[in-house]
Design a protein around this motif. Structure first.
Motif, PDB file in Angstrom:
ATOM      1  N   ASN A  19       0.845  -1.194   0.000  1.00  0.00           N
ATOM      2  CA  ASN A  19       0.000   0.000   0.000  1.00  0.00           C
ATOM      3  C   ASN A  19       0.885   1.250   0.000  1.00  0.00           C
ATOM      4  OD1 ASN A  19       0.680   0.718   2.772  1.00  0.00           O
ATOM      5  ND2 ASN A  19      -0.720  -0.932   3.425  1.00  0.00           N
ATOM      6  N   ALA A  20       0.248   2.413  -0.213  1.00  0.00           N
ATOM      7  CA  ALA A  20       1.017   3.656  -0.374  1.00  0.00           C
ATOM      8  C   ALA A  20       1.829   3.995   0.876  1.00  0.00           C
ATOM      9  CB  ALA A  20       0.064   4.799  -0.728  1.00  0.00           C
ATOM     10  N   GLY A  21       1.288   3.781   2.068  1.00  0.00           N
ATOM     11  CA  GLY A  21       2.023   4.087   3.291  1.00  0.00           C
ATOM     12  C   GLY A  21       3.270   3.239   3.431  1.00  0.00           C
ATOM     13  N   GLN A  22       3.183   1.967   3.047  1.00  0.00           N
ATOM     14  CA  GLN A  22       4.373   1.111   3.116  1.00  0.00           C
ATOM     15  C   GLN A  22       5.455   1.578   2.159  1.00  0.00           C
ATOM     16  OE1 GLN A  22       2.419  -2.646   2.265  1.00  0.00           O
ATOM     17  NE2 GLN A  22       2.509  -3.293   4.418  1.00  0.00           N
ATOM     18  N   VAL A  23       5.044   2.003   0.938  1.00  0.00           N
ATOM     19  CA  VAL A  23       6.039   2.384  -0.074  1.00  0.00           C
ATOM     20  C   VAL A  23       6.725   3.711   0.310  1.00  0.00           C
ATOM     21  CG1 VAL A  23       6.388   2.999  -2.500  1.00  0.00           C
ATOM     22  CG2 VAL A  23       4.786   1.164  -1.887  1.00  0.00           C
ATOM     23  N   CYS A  24       5.934   4.718   0.745  1.00  0.00           N
ATOM     24  CA  CYS A  24       6.537   6.019   1.078  1.00  0.00           C
ATOM     25  C   CYS A  24       7.293   5.981   2.408  1.00  0.00           C
ATOM     26  CB  CYS A  24       5.459   7.095   1.110  1.00  0.00           C
ATOM     27  SG  CYS A  24       4.797   7.505  -0.536  1.00  0.00           S
ATOM     28  N   GLY A  25       6.835   5.125   3.337  1.00  0.00           N
ATOM     29  CA  GLY A  25       7.569   4.999   4.592  1.00  0.00           C
ATOM     30  C   GLY A  25       6.811   5.562   5.786  1.00  0.00           C
ATOM     31  N   SER A  26       7.418   5.484   6.936  1.00  0.00           N
ATOM     32  CA  SER A  26       6.817   5.907   8.199  1.00  0.00           C
ATOM     33  C   SER A  26       6.579   7.417   8.222  1.00  0.00           C
ATOM     34  CB  SER A  26       7.726   5.510   9.370  1.00  0.00           C
ATOM     35  OG  SER A  26       7.184   5.929  10.589  1.00  0.00           O
ATOM     36  N   GLY A  27       5.454   7.834   8.798  1.00  0.00           N
ATOM     37  CA  GLY A  27       5.143   9.248   8.951  1.00  0.00           C
ATOM     38  C   GLY A  27       4.334   9.841   7.823  1.00  0.00           C
ATOM     39  N   TYR A  28       4.143   9.145   6.685  1.00  0.00           N
ATOM     40  CA  TYR A  28       3.395   9.671   5.545  1.00  0.00           C
ATOM     41  C   TYR A  28       1.927   9.257   5.643  1.00  0.00           C
ATOM     42  CZ  TYR A  28       7.512  11.269   3.021  1.00  0.00           C
ATOM     43  OH  TYR A  28       8.659  11.958   2.649  1.00  0.00           O
ATOM     44  N   LYS A  29       1.056  10.194   5.289  1.00  0.00           N
ATOM     45  CA  LYS A  29      -0.372   9.942   5.264  1.00  0.00           C
ATOM     46  C   LYS A  29      -0.923  10.316   3.893  1.00  0.00           C
ATOM     47  CE  LYS A  29      -1.035  10.824  10.203  1.00  0.00           C
ATOM     48  NZ  LYS A  29      -1.749  11.649  11.220  1.00  0.00           N
ATOM     49  N   VAL A  30      -1.887   9.544   3.416  1.00  0.00           N
ATOM     50  CA  VAL A  30      -2.499   9.794   2.104  1.00  0.00           C
ATOM     51  C   VAL A  30      -3.396  11.021   2.213  1.00  0.00           C
ATOM     52  CG1 VAL A  30      -4.010   8.883   0.288  1.00  0.00           C
ATOM     53  CG2 VAL A  30      -2.392   7.358   1.453  1.00  0.00           C
ATOM     54  N   VAL A  31      -3.154  12.006   1.299  1.00  0.00           N
ATOM     55  CA  VAL A  31      -3.989  13.203   1.265  1.00  0.00           C
ATOM     56  C   VAL A  31      -4.858  13.270   0.008  1.00  0.00           C
ATOM     57  CG1 VAL A  31      -2.408  14.527   2.708  1.00  0.00           C
ATOM     58  CG2 VAL A  31      -2.118  14.549   0.209  1.00  0.00           C
ATOM     59  N   ASP A  32      -4.518  12.459  -1.030  1.00  0.00           N
ATOM     60  CA  ASP A  32      -5.317  12.463  -2.268  1.00  0.00           C
ATOM     61  C   ASP A  32      -4.932  11.232  -3.098  1.00  0.00           C
ATOM     62  OD1 ASP A  32      -7.160  13.238  -4.109  1.00  0.00           O
ATOM     63  OD2 ASP A  32      -6.310  15.246  -4.444  1.00  0.00           O
ATOM     64  N   SER A  33      -5.830  10.861  -4.059  1.00  0.00           N
ATOM     65  CA  SER A  33      -5.554   9.721  -4.961  1.00  0.00           C
ATOM     66  C   SER A  33      -6.374   9.888  -6.226  1.00  0.00           C
ATOM     67  CB  SER A  33      -5.869   8.383  -4.283  1.00  0.00           C
ATOM     68  OG  SER A  33      -7.258   8.268  -4.031  1.00  0.00           O
ATOM     69  N   HIS A  34      -5.990   9.123  -7.294  1.00  0.00           N
ATOM     70  CA  HIS A  34      -6.707   9.162  -8.568  1.00  0.00           C
ATOM     71  C   HIS A  34      -6.515   7.806  -9.264  1.00  0.00           C
ATOM     72  CE1 HIS A  34      -8.616  11.217 -11.976  1.00  0.00           C
ATOM     73  NE2 HIS A  34      -7.793  10.499 -12.756  1.00  0.00           N
ATOM     74  N   GLY A  35      -7.652   7.297  -9.840  1.00  0.00           N
ATOM     75  CA  GLY A  35      -7.594   6.011 -10.531  1.00  0.00           C
ATOM     76  C   GLY A  35      -7.022   6.124 -11.932  1.00  0.00           C
ATOM     77  N   LEU A  36      -6.297   5.050 -12.333  1.00  0.00           N
ATOM     78  CA  LEU A  36      -5.677   5.000 -13.658  1.00  0.00           C
ATOM     79  C   LEU A  36      -6.154   3.793 -14.475  1.00  0.00           C
ATOM     80  CD1 LEU A  36      -1.999   5.937 -12.682  1.00  0.00           C
ATOM     81  CD2 LEU A  36      -3.686   7.416 -13.790  1.00  0.00           C
ATOM     82  N   GLY A  37      -7.283   3.160 -14.076  1.00  0.00           N
ATOM     83  CA  GLY A  37      -7.747   1.980 -14.817  1.00  0.00           C
ATOM     84  C   GLY A  37      -6.886   0.767 -14.531  1.00  0.00           C
ATOM     85  N   GLY A  38      -7.097   0.132 -13.393  1.00  0.00           N
ATOM     86  CA  GLY A  38      -6.277  -1.017 -13.011  1.00  0.00           C
ATOM     87  C   GLY A  38      -5.182  -0.642 -12.037  1.00  0.00           C
TER      88      GLY A  38
END
Length: 266
Positions: free
Chosen positions: A165-184
């Motif tokens: 998931n996005a938090g694992q990839v960016c690392g500790s301390g990061y929180k998701v503030v926005d997202s957008h789908g790309l078809g898959g």
């Protein structure tokens, strides 16, 4: 009785007497009557024997014809009776029934009456017919799900969900503030309050191998970065320091591209 008198050599002068006995007509008549009755009985017996033989032949012919018609109308009478998968012999419909002996008929006449029209003697129990082999089952047509797809190959099962998931990839301390789908896949924007850094990562929903994808991030009036390439699980992370600056973020996945305008300026 008739007496004949004459002169014989032994009795001179004495008449010769010859005695003639008359037949017993009553006895002859009785014997003739008995002979007539015996011949009449013989003729009656002979006629009875002939009639018995004829009736026996007619009965055998009728039974044989009835048996043939029964076999044509009912195929099950061929000698195979299926009860729980077992074969039980059936009585031959073509077997003739022996005619009842006629009183006074000779043994040879009774034997001829029990012979069927086909020339074979009747029996008390017919031989069981040979069981017919079961017809082989017709091959089952393949169902639509078994047949190849429109492209000539079966549809593969869906791949497993992405373990990252996005938090694992960016690392500790990061929180998701926005997202957008790309078809898959989806592109995510994250922010770390402690460092003031933004992070962008593109993650497929169900990875099935390395495919082209990218993650981009630009700081208004500052630096920009991206991570194009062929990846299986994610593209990125791309990070930039922008504590109070507007950013433009986006990504691509298998030819689907998207980029935001200047946003998240606080």
């Amino acid at each position: 009785m008739t007496e004949t008198r004459g002169t014989g050599p032994a009795w001179t002068g004495e008449p010769l007497v010859t005695a003639t006995t008359q037949p017993d007509w009553a006895a002859l008549a009785e014997r003739h009557e008995q002979e007539f009755r015996r011949r009449k009985q013989i003729r009656v017996v002979a006629a009875g024997v002939a009639a018995t033989a004829a009736i026996g032949g007619i009965i055998a012919t009728v039974v044989q014809i009835s048996g043939s018609e029964g076999n044509a109308a009912h195929p099950a009478a061929s000698g195979v009776n299926r009860v729980d998968g077992a074969h039980s012999p059936s009585v031959d419909a073509n077997a003739s029934t022996p005619a009842a002996p006629t009183e006074g008929a000779s043994p040879s006449a009774q034997a001829s009456a029990s012979v069927s029209a086909s020339g074979t003697p009747s029996t008390a129990a017919s031989r069981p017919a040979t069981p017919t082999a079961a017809a082989p089952a017709a091959p089952t047509a393949p169902s639509p799900s078994d047949s190849p797809g429109s492209k000539g190959r079966p549809t593969p099962p869906p791949a497993a969900a992405n373990p990252y998931n996005a938090g694992q990839v960016c690392g500790s301390g990061y929180k998701v503030v926005d997202s957008h789908g790309l078809g898959g896949a989806s592109v995510y924007l994250l922010f770390n309050d402690a460092t003031g850094n933004n992070c962008v990562v593109t993650i497929p929903d169900h990875p099935g191998g390395a495919v082209p994808m990218n993650a981009t991030l630009a700081v208004q009036g500052g630096a920009s970065a991206g991570n194009p390439g062929s990846f299986t699980y994610y593209a990125g992370p791309v990070t930039e320091h922008a504590p109070k600056n507007c950013v433009r973020w986006g990504g691509s996945y298998q030819g689907n591209n998207w980029s935001s305008g200047w946003s998240h300026c606080g």
